[in-house]
Design a protein around this motif. Structure first.
Motif, PDB file in Angstrom:
ATOM      1  N   LEU A   1      -5.923   1.840   7.374  1.00 41.48           N
ATOM      2  CA  LEU A   1      -5.698   0.800   6.097  1.00 41.48           C
ATOM      3  C   LEU A   1      -6.380   1.434   4.889  1.00 41.48           C
ATOM      4  CD1 LEU A   1      -6.909  -2.548   7.811  1.00 41.48           C
ATOM      5  CD2 LEU A   1      -4.683  -1.839   7.461  1.00 41.48           C
ATOM      6  N   LEU A   2      -7.711   2.020   5.126  1.00 42.29           N
ATOM      7  CA  LEU A   2      -8.199   2.720   3.731  1.00 42.29           C
ATOM      8  C   LEU A   2      -6.969   3.555   3.067  1.00 42.29           C
ATOM      9  CD1 LEU A   2     -10.492   3.196   2.141  1.00 42.29           C
ATOM     10  CD2 LEU A   2     -11.412   4.806   3.714  1.00 42.29           C
ATOM     11  N   GLY A   3      -6.723   4.531   4.065  1.00 44.61           N
ATOM     12  CA  GLY A   3      -5.730   5.614   3.661  1.00 44.61           C
ATOM     13  C   GLY A   3      -4.427   4.975   2.880  1.00 44.61           C
ATOM     14  N   PHE A   4      -3.787   3.812   3.800  1.00 42.50           N
ATOM     15  CA  PHE A   4      -2.537   3.325   3.393  1.00 42.50           C
ATOM     16  C   PHE A   4      -2.929   2.612   1.958  1.00 42.50           C
ATOM     17  CE2 PHE A   4       0.620  -0.353   3.372  1.00 42.50           C
ATOM     18  CZ  PHE A   4       1.624   0.443   3.766  1.00 42.50           C
ATOM     19  N   GLY A   5      -3.769   1.877   1.656  1.00 42.97           N
ATOM     20  CA  GLY A   5      -4.267   1.349   0.451  1.00 42.97           C
ATOM     21  C   GLY A   5      -4.387   2.091  -0.709  1.00 42.97           C
ATOM     22  N   MET A   6      -5.101   3.269  -0.464  1.00 38.20           N
ATOM     23  CA  MET A   6      -5.585   4.319  -1.303  1.00 38.20           C
ATOM     24  C   MET A   6      -4.159   5.151  -1.952  1.00 38.20           C
ATOM     25  SD  MET A   6      -8.845   4.575  -2.264  1.00 38.20           S
ATOM     26  CE  MET A   6      -9.111   6.087  -2.414  1.00 38.20           C
ATOM     27  N   PHE A   7      -3.363   5.376  -0.828  1.00 38.29           N
ATOM     28  CA  PHE A   7      -2.389   6.393  -1.241  1.00 38.29           C
ATOM     29  C   PHE A   7      -0.953   5.795  -1.223  1.00 38.29           C
ATOM     30  CE2 PHE A   7      -5.474   9.138   0.514  1.00 38.29           C
ATOM     31  CZ  PHE A   7      -5.567  10.193  -0.451  1.00 38.29           C
ATOM     32  N   ALA A   8      -0.663   4.969  -0.356  1.00 38.67           N
ATOM     33  CA  ALA A   8       0.811   4.332  -0.098  1.00 38.67           C
ATOM     34  C   ALA A   8       0.843   3.097  -1.135  1.00 38.67           C
ATOM     35  CB  ALA A   8       0.857   3.973   1.192  1.00 38.67           C
ATOM     36  N   VAL A   9      -0.391   2.632  -1.655  1.00 40.29           N
ATOM     37  CA  VAL A   9      -0.391   1.172  -2.598  1.00 40.29           C
ATOM     38  C   VAL A   9      -0.562   1.861  -3.886  1.00 40.29           C
ATOM     39  CG1 VAL A   9      -1.020  -0.984  -3.111  1.00 40.29           C
ATOM     40  CG2 VAL A   9      -0.432  -0.274  -0.876  1.00 40.29           C
ATOM     41  N   ALA A  10      -2.100   2.109  -3.954  1.00 37.16           N
ATOM     42  CA  ALA A  10      -2.670   2.471  -5.355  1.00 37.16           C
ATOM     43  C   ALA A  10      -1.969   3.751  -5.866  1.00 37.16           C
ATOM     44  CB  ALA A  10      -4.067   2.487  -5.311  1.00 37.16           C
ATOM     45  N   GLY A  11      -1.864   4.766  -5.207  1.00 32.75           N
ATOM     46  CA  GLY A  11      -1.703   6.129  -5.517  1.00 32.75           C
ATOM     47  C   GLY A  11      -0.257   5.889  -6.103  1.00 32.75           C
ATOM     48  N   VAL A  12       0.763   5.727  -5.257  1.00 34.01           N
ATOM     49  CA  VAL A  12       2.206   5.792  -5.578  1.00 34.01           C
ATOM     50  C   VAL A  12       2.352   5.001  -6.617  1.00 34.01           C
ATOM     51  CG1 VAL A  12       2.976   4.139  -4.080  1.00 34.01           C
ATOM     52  CG2 VAL A  12       4.520   5.726  -4.680  1.00 34.01           C
ATOM     53  N   GLN A  13       1.731   3.886  -6.865  1.00 34.42           N
ATOM     54  CA  GLN A  13       2.047   2.777  -7.990  1.00 34.42           C
ATOM     55  C   GLN A  13       1.473   3.257  -9.405  1.00 34.42           C
ATOM     56  OE1 GLN A  13       1.590  -1.435  -7.288  1.00 34.42           O
ATOM     57  NE2 GLN A  13       2.238  -1.103  -5.119  1.00 34.42           N
ATOM     58  N   ALA A  14       0.208   3.856  -9.362  1.00 33.01           N
ATOM     59  CA  ALA A  14      -0.403   4.385 -10.307  1.00 33.01           C
ATOM     60  C   ALA A  14       0.245   5.626 -10.878  1.00 33.01           C
ATOM     61  CB  ALA A  14      -1.791   4.863  -9.857  1.00 33.01           C
ATOM     62  N   ALA A  15       0.654   6.472 -10.127  1.00 31.80           N
ATOM     63  CA  ALA A  15       1.593   7.934 -10.464  1.00 31.80           C
ATOM     64  C   ALA A  15       2.901   7.313 -11.162  1.00 31.80           C
ATOM     65  CB  ALA A  15       1.679   8.536  -9.309  1.00 31.80           C
ATOM     66  N   TYR A  16       3.557   6.298 -10.520  1.00 27.70           N
ATOM     67  CA  TYR A  16       4.778   5.906 -10.957  1.00 27.70           C
ATOM     68  C   TYR A  16       4.740   5.533 -12.506  1.00 27.70           C
ATOM     69  CZ  TYR A  16       9.298   3.306 -11.107  1.00 27.70           C
ATOM     70  OH  TYR A  16      10.289   2.870 -11.680  1.00 27.70           O
ATOM     71  N   PHE A  17       3.700   4.179 -12.479  1.00 33.04           N
ATOM     72  CA  PHE A  17       3.722   3.693 -13.733  1.00 33.04           C
ATOM     73  C   PHE A  17       3.180   4.530 -14.828  1.00 33.04           C
ATOM     74  CE2 PHE A  17       3.151  -1.154 -12.402  1.00 33.04           C
ATOM     75  CZ  PHE A  17       4.542  -1.034 -12.049  1.00 33.04           C
ATOM     76  N   ALA A  18       2.352   5.553 -14.661  1.00 34.97           N
ATOM     77  CA  ALA A  18       1.763   6.482 -15.618  1.00 34.97           C
ATOM     78  C   ALA A  18       3.062   7.416 -15.736  1.00 34.97           C
ATOM     79  CB  ALA A  18       0.789   7.380 -14.997  1.00 34.97           C
ATOM     80  N   ALA A  19       3.856   7.882 -14.787  1.00 36.09           N
ATOM     81  CA  ALA A  19       5.334   8.504 -15.058  1.00 36.09           C
ATOM     82  C   ALA A  19       6.285   7.715 -16.258  1.00 36.09           C
ATOM     83  CB  ALA A  19       5.700   8.931 -14.011  1.00 36.09           C
TER      84      ALA A  19
END
Length: 339
Positions: A77-95
């Motif tokens: 759950l920690l990895g899923f939240g860090m990368f699959a939720v926060a990471g992908v959305q932060a990178a996409y919106f910054a892009a």
């Protein structure tokens, strides 16, 4: 099988296809709704925080219902939240703050090809020739999208951020399929999504600094290609439609279809994102870029639907589960890791 049973199966598949299309459409609209907010003065991380936090609050009852996951799968759950939720959305919106929405989405669609790379070079498993062809097509299409022959036709940092979103989406596929324990009991995807949003909210809060958000932006209006829209309407769009509804319909569609079929339908997301950005934001792509986008999607489709050459699944490095080369994990329908 009796005629009545066949009718039930067909109606279930029809409902599943409708849900899968709805999930792709709602996910695809996230960038179009977010970009005007970013251009109005909100930082990309602030928009991500609003999206994740709002959706986490809505799905809090779901998290409570599946609270045993905290004991059974804390690291997943920690990895899923860090990368699959926060990471992908932060990178996409910054892009999308630096490059067009459609281009960012198409770059992110390298993820199925990257998953095959994980299977081939990390797990050291053979992949089907058709899958390798899909990778080649996706990479060639991406070269057309970004106009690599002209020294990259878009902001290099924006492209790098979009590629980062693709890498985080790979983590989504890997972690989603990393759910089998010794008893072969995979966690409920709804519980994973709900807790993933909660973990993502906690992970993004400090860097997003929500206490510094200019809340006046949210009480006013923003410009969407010459049209005036209330900012709170776009926030509600991102939270309720592009996150909560998109995740729920995606999960329900996989339970009525196969993961492979739902994954193929999810490729409509890139089409929706590009078309919506064209119509609502005035972001036009040239003929060469459109052709490249088609190649990216065709390559992604082939990569997603090509099974590994070896039938037996090997454990992921670190133990505990398997990676589906065709991105066929049960939680794939939640699709965001995706934006």
């Amino acid at each position: 099988m009796r005629d009545s049973e066949i009718g039930v199966v067909r109606s279930g598949k029809g409902a599943g296809l409708t849900l899968a299309v709805l999930s792709a459409v709602t996910f695809g609209g996230s960038g179009v709704a977010a970009k005007p907010l970013i251009e109005a003065g909100l930082a990309p991380l602030e928009v991500v925080w609003l999206r994740i936090t709002g959706a986490a609050l809505v799905l809090l009852p779901v998290a409570w219902r599946h609270r045993e996951l905290l004991r059974r799968r804390p690291l997943m759950l920690l990895g899923f939240g860090m990368f699959a939720v926060a990471g992908v959305q932060a990178a996409y919106f910054a892009a999308i703050s630096r490059i067009p929405v459609g281009v960012a989405m198409l770059v992110e669609y390298l993820a199925p090809a990257l998953v095959l790379g994980w299977v081939r070079f990390v797990q050291r498993r053979q992949v089907a020739r058709a899958a390798a062809l899909g990778v080649v097509l996706a990479v060639a299409g991406l070269a057309c999208v970004v106009e690599i022959w002209s020294g990259l036709g878009f902001d290099p940092l924006g492209l790098l951020l979009a590629f980062g979103a693709a890498c985080c989406q790979v983590a989504y596929f890997v972690l989603a399929d990393h759910g089998s324990d010794g008893e072969r009991e995979a966690p409920d995807p709804l519980g994973m999504i709900a807790f993933g949003l909660l973990v993502g909210c906690l992970a993004i809060t400090l860097p997003a600094r929500p206490w510094a958000i200019d809340w006046q932006v949210l009480t006013g209006t923003v410009d969407m290609n010459g049209s005036t829209v209330r900012a709170w309407v776009l926030v509600a769009w991102i939270v309720l439609l592009s996150t909560v509804l998109a995740y729920l319909t995606g999960v329900l569609s996989v339970r009525r279809l196969s993961p492979a079929v739902a994954g193929v339908v999810a490729c409509l997301e890139a089409v929706v994102a590009s078309a919506a950005a064209w119509l609502l934001l005035g972001e036009h792509l040239g003929a060469v870029q459109i052709t490249g986008g088609v190649l990216v999607l065709v390559g992604a489709l082939i990569a997603q639907s090509s099974a590994p050459a070896t039938p037996a699944a090997e454990p992921v490095a670190g133990g505990g589960g398997t990676v589906a080369a065709a991105t066929g994990s049960e939680a794939r329908a939640g699709d965001s890791g995706r934006p």
